[in-house]
Write a protein that holds these residues in place. Structure first.
Motif, PDB file in Angstrom:
ATOM      1  N   ARG A  35      11.777  79.367  10.451  1.00 54.37           N
ATOM      2  CA  ARG A  35      11.340  80.763  10.511  1.00 54.37           C
ATOM      3  C   ARG A  35      11.376  81.422   9.140  1.00 54.37           C
ATOM      4  O   ARG A  35      12.295  81.193   8.358  1.00 54.37           O
ATOM      5  N   ALA A  36      10.357  82.190   8.870  1.00 53.55           N
ATOM      6  CA  ALA A  36      10.368  83.057   7.690  1.00 53.55           C
ATOM      7  C   ALA A  36      10.690  84.450   8.196  1.00 53.55           C
ATOM      8  O   ALA A  36      10.148  84.877   9.215  1.00 53.55           O
ATOM      9  N   GLU A  37      11.593  85.114   7.498  1.00 51.08           N
ATOM     10  CA  GLU A  37      12.024  86.423   7.941  1.00 51.08           C
ATOM     11  C   GLU A  37      11.792  87.440   6.834  1.00 51.08           C
ATOM     12  O   GLU A  37      12.445  87.386   5.798  1.00 51.08           O
ATOM     13  N   ASN A  38      10.802  88.301   7.063  1.00 53.28           N
ATOM     14  CA  ASN A  38      10.497  89.391   6.124  1.00 53.28           C
ATOM     15  C   ASN A  38      10.395  88.900   4.673  1.00 53.28           C
ATOM     16  O   ASN A  38      11.037  89.438   3.776  1.00 53.28           O
ATOM     17  N   VAL A  39       9.600  87.865   4.468  1.00 55.22           N
ATOM     18  CA  VAL A  39       9.514  87.223   3.154  1.00 55.22           C
ATOM     19  C   VAL A  39       8.517  87.912   2.219  1.00 55.22           C
ATOM     20  O   VAL A  39       7.367  88.164   2.587  1.00 55.22           O
ATOM     21  N   PHE A  40       9.003  88.207   1.028  1.00 53.32           N
ATOM     22  CA  PHE A  40       8.161  88.728  -0.050  1.00 53.32           C
ATOM     23  C   PHE A  40       8.127  87.700  -1.172  1.00 53.32           C
ATOM     24  O   PHE A  40       9.132  87.063  -1.453  1.00 53.32           O
ATOM     25  N   LEU A  60       3.088  87.499  -1.087  1.00 52.55           N
ATOM     26  CA  LEU A  60       3.568  87.659   0.289  1.00 52.55           C
ATOM     27  C   LEU A  60       4.250  89.021   0.364  1.00 52.55           C
ATOM     28  O   LEU A  60       5.111  89.335  -0.452  1.00 52.55           O
ATOM     29  N   ASN A  61       3.854  89.818   1.351  1.00 47.59           N
ATOM     30  CA  ASN A  61       4.336  91.195   1.405  1.00 47.59           C
ATOM     31  C   ASN A  61       5.093  91.527   2.687  1.00 47.59           C
ATOM     32  O   ASN A  61       4.773  92.478   3.382  1.00 47.59           O
ATOM     33  N   GLY A  62       6.080  90.701   2.999  1.00 49.60           N
ATOM     34  CA  GLY A  62       6.894  90.961   4.195  1.00 49.60           C
ATOM     35  C   GLY A  62       6.403  90.155   5.383  1.00 49.60           C
ATOM     36  O   GLY A  62       5.975  90.705   6.386  1.00 49.60           O
ATOM     37  N   ILE A  63       6.463  88.842   5.231  1.00 50.66           N
ATOM     38  CA  ILE A  63       5.938  87.939   6.256  1.00 50.66           C
ATOM     39  C   ILE A  63       7.065  87.422   7.146  1.00 50.66           C
ATOM     40  O   ILE A  63       8.080  86.956   6.654  1.00 50.66           O
ATOM     41  N   SER A  64       6.835  87.501   8.445  1.00 44.91           N
ATOM     42  CA  SER A  64       7.741  86.861   9.400  1.00 44.91           C
ATOM     43  C   SER A  64       6.917  85.950  10.301  1.00 44.91           C
ATOM     44  O   SER A  64       5.950  86.397  10.908  1.00 44.91           O
ATOM     45  N   VAL A  65       7.284  84.680  10.332  1.00 44.03           N
ATOM     46  CA  VAL A  65       6.642  83.741  11.264  1.00 44.03           C
ATOM     47  C   VAL A  65       7.705  82.811  11.815  1.00 44.03           C
ATOM     48  O   VAL A  65       8.745  82.585  11.197  1.00 44.03           O
ATOM     49  N   GLU A  66       7.375  82.273  12.981  1.00 45.14           N
ATOM     50  CA  GLU A  66       8.319  81.404  13.658  1.00 45.14           C
ATOM     51  C   GLU A  66       7.583  80.131  14.047  1.00 45.14           C
ATOM     52  O   GLU A  66       6.496  80.187  14.609  1.00 45.14           O
ATOM     53  N   ILE A  67       8.179  78.993  13.710  1.00 45.08           N
ATOM     54  CA  ILE A  67       7.598  77.713  14.103  1.00 45.08           C
ATOM     55  C   ILE A  67       8.519  77.134  15.164  1.00 45.08           C
ATOM     56  O   ILE A  67       9.717  76.991  14.953  1.00 45.08           O
ATOM     57  N   ARG A  68       7.922  76.860  16.328  1.00 47.52           N
ATOM     58  CA  ARG A  68       8.733  76.443  17.471  1.00 47.52           C
ATOM     59  C   ARG A  68       8.645  74.949  17.705  1.00 47.52           C
ATOM     60  O   ARG A  68       7.623  74.333  17.406  1.00 47.52           O
ATOM     61  N   LYS A  69       9.688  74.414  18.251  1.00 46.62           N
ATOM     62  CA  LYS A  69       9.804  72.973  18.530  1.00 46.62           C
ATOM     63  C   LYS A  69       8.538  72.427  19.202  1.00 46.62           C
ATOM     64  O   LYS A  69       8.105  72.917  20.235  1.00 46.62           O
ATOM     65  N   GLY A  70       7.961  71.418  18.580  1.00 52.67           N
ATOM     66  CA  GLY A  70       6.822  70.729  19.190  1.00 52.67           C
ATOM     67  C   GLY A  70       5.509  71.487  19.221  1.00 52.67           C
ATOM     68  O   GLY A  70       4.523  70.988  19.737  1.00 52.67           O
ATOM     69  N   GLU A  71       5.504  72.707  18.682  1.00 52.51           N
ATOM     70  CA  GLU A  71       4.285  73.518  18.728  1.00 52.51           C
ATOM     71  C   GLU A  71       3.574  73.565  17.382  1.00 52.51           C
ATOM     72  O   GLU A  71       4.169  73.313  16.344  1.00 52.51           O
TER      73      GLU A  71
END
Ligand SMILES: Nc1ncnc2c1ncn2[C@@H]1O[C@H](COP(=O)(O)OP(=O)(O)O)[C@@H](O)[C@H]1O
Ligand SMILES: [Mg+2]
Length: 316
Positions: A10-15, A35-46
């Motif tokens: 997971r990226a949490e509020n990344v600049f 990058l101006n405040g990026i949050s993303v989540e990578i989930r198991k197997g997805e």
């Protein structure tokens, strides 16, 4: 019932800011926000597909998740732990489990190493296998898994085609049984005729081995074929995110509409808009067909709506 997907990376509020102008004394006068405040989540197997035109920050986000670049602000979490705090075994475990495949296999494969050495390098470094015989045997197994044969073992990268080289890069990435692969435009440098084969290989490997992918691409058909969810990036922001079919069939953000209208053969159209050179409020304001004055005071924030997240004043 589908179980709750578990987060792997997971990226949490990344600049990520890069200096663009310095004064006489070398002091930074102007920063550029890749990058101006990026949050993303990578989930198991997805698979999370990351789309957006060139320069939107996709590769930078990939590099931050791979710990190739440090975020200026924000954090990257591997299984809930901030990677900047990991040491020794724990950091190694993150490195082993988060692998990469890049756009250009020509530059990502060492030209002086034989293919069997390339695909087993990680196993050797991590002392999982040490004997040459075992390494070669494992190399053959990996090469067969990606559709290559024993003739490839002793070749050098320059003796292979682009598609074959990318298969080698993929074999190397899966060698350590990672939980996540960050694939940055892995088909973009290949001949059109082999792009689909490489996309299919990614899909097959995921079915067999269950890894998660962050799949970066500017190709809508590719993202449609591979992703469970998509995030749409523009100028270092995520403007829309949701399940692939929702986002591609019913885009909510005008920028997503613009992207989809530019797919060859698309029935979607995007109104002609006079492009402005304004650098205020919504980053998409200068090209947006729905722009209004309030957008100039809009601060990007992904809001959760029915089946997705959107960052647009119309969905506040
Ligand atoms: N090392 C760097 N120094 C300055 N600017 C950079 C650097 N790396 C990337 N950028 C800028 O950041 C923006 C995003 O780049 P990138 O992440 O490569 O975009 P994408 O992969 O979406 O094409 C671009 O405008 C690029 O010029
Ligand atoms: Mg890129």
């Amino acid at each position: 019932m589908k179980s709750t997907p578990t987060e792997v990376l997971r990226a949490e509020n990344v600049f990520k800011l890069y200096p663009v102008k310095r004064d006489f004394f070398g002091k930074v006068k102007e920063w550029f926000g890749a990058l101006n405040g990026i949050s993303v989540e990578i989930r198991k197997g997805e698979t999370l597909g990351l789309i957006g035109e060139s320069g939107s920050g996709k590769s930078t986000l990939g590099k931050v998740l791979l710990d190739i670049e440090n975020p200026t602000e924000g954090r990257v979490l591997f299984k809930g732990k901030d990677i900047s705090t990991l040491k020794g075994k724990e950091y190694k475990n993150y490195r082993v489990n988060v692998q990469a495949v890049f756009q250009n296999p020509q530059s990502s494969l060492n030209p002086r190493m034989r293919i069997w050495e390339i695909v087993t390098e990680g196993l050797k470094i991590n002392k999982i296998l040490t004997k040459k015989r075992d390494l070669r045997e494992k190399a053959l197994e990996l090469l067969e898994r990606v559709g290559l044969n024993s003739e490839t073992l002793d070749k050098y990268p320059h003796q292979l085609s682009g598609g074959q080289k990318q298969r080698v890069a993929i074999a190397r990435a899966v060698a350590l049984n990672p939980e996540v692969i960050v694939a940055d435009e892995p088909t973009s440098a290949l001949d059109v005729s082999v792009q689909a084969q490489v996309v299919n290989l990614f899909l097959e490997l995921q079915r067999e081995l269950g890894m998660a992918y962050l799949f970066i691409t500017h190709s809508i058909p590719v993202v449609k074929a591979v992703s469970d969810r998509v995030a749409v990036m523009y100028k270092g922001y995520i403007l829309e995110e949701g399940r692939t079919e929702d986002v591609l069939e019913d885009p909510k953000h005008p920028y997503t509409e613009l992207l989809l209208s530019s797919v060859p053969g698309s029935k979607r159209t995007y109104p002609n808009v006079e492009e402005l050179s304004i650098n205020k409020g919504c980053p998409f304001y200068p090209r947006c067909y729905k722009r209004k004055n309030e957008c100039l005071n809009y601060k990007v924030e992904l809001k959760e709506i029915k089946n997705r997240k959107v960052a647009c004043i119309y969905y506040q």
